[in-house]
Scaffold this active site. Sequence first.
Site, PDB file in Angstrom:
ATOM      1  N   ASP A 186      -2.720 -50.233  39.153  1.00  0.00           N
ATOM      2  CA  ASP A 186      -2.689 -49.686  40.089  1.00  0.00           C
ATOM      3  C   ASP A 186      -3.201 -48.466  40.723  1.00  0.00           C
ATOM      4  OD1 ASP A 186      -1.784 -52.623  39.882  1.00  0.00           O
ATOM      5  OD2 ASP A 186       0.016 -51.190  40.616  1.00  0.00           O
ATOM      6  N   GLU A 208      -5.884 -58.400  45.986  1.00  0.00           N
ATOM      7  CA  GLU A 208      -4.929 -57.717  46.803  1.00  0.00           C
ATOM      8  C   GLU A 208      -5.987 -55.990  46.161  1.00  0.00           C
ATOM      9  OE1 GLU A 208      -1.747 -57.954  43.995  1.00  0.00           O
ATOM     10  OE2 GLU A 208      -3.139 -57.839  41.989  1.00  0.00           O
TER      11      GLU A 208
END
Length: 312
Positions: free
Chosen positions: A27, A198
Amino acid sequence: MKHFIYIILLSFTLTGFAQHTNLFLADPTIFEHDGTYYAYGTKENGNIKAEGFLVYTSTDLKHWEGPKGATDGFAFKKGDGYGTWGFWAPQVFEKNGTFYMAYTADEHIAIASSDSPLGPFTNNGNALPSDVRQIDPFIFFDNGKTYLYHVRLDNGNRIFVAEMTDDFSAIKTETLTECIHAEAGWEDTESVTWTVTEGPTVYKKDGMYYLLYSANDFRNKDYAVGYATATSPYGPWKKNENSPFISQTLLNYPGTGHGDVFYGKNNNMYYVFHTHFSEEKVGPRKTAIIRLKQKNNTIKILNAKSIIWLAL
């Protein structure tokens, strides 16, 4: 003599490892300030103890050093503010000379501040108020307003946006609006009940808003990146037919996704993201960047072979 040779070989091996090991950040995000690039992300390196957000630095996007955070290599270390577990998906930005980190912990969103990109980022120990679990924050400024794009865990991982208060302490709940959820075939390749979109990243170009996002569970090899466009920060968002434009099919690496857009020298456009460790193992996830190009309203990879692995 045998022990002497062993010591030399061990020293060489450790030195080589330190100089050539991948950055294990999932991420990821890259923040540039005064000619230095700062890479943050979800910590995947199990050899580094403690929890929080490490930071690595580079001046050319090829040679990285660190971790260089203010506290044992961490820009934010567990105990500096809100959170006891699940330190995921940070974003760093600057406003009025102060640096801020929006991040996930305990499946909630919090914002910390610092006088340096190296930290320590701290807050008062509170998360943003919310009636559901929420993750993956992305702060976006537009026309004097601040917006929080984020993922709400409610009947799936769904991307929402809301305007924020000026002090970043809360959202204006009356503005909370869903942006997208998984619908297209590539967004749910395993036909699961709890679908996933996401890792939102938003930017604006020539009056058009671009929302980049990842779909599928991150453990799925088909984890990939697509995008949608709108003429307002709230949408409605139109998913682009070019999606996914970052995927295992295009790059030959499994689990490609959940990153951030940033700009390098000559205003070159990049996307930083993570991949699985290998075809057989999800983690530790590795960090990479790739050049992007945009023509009209279409985003593409400049060259599938231009992937750069972040490494020490």
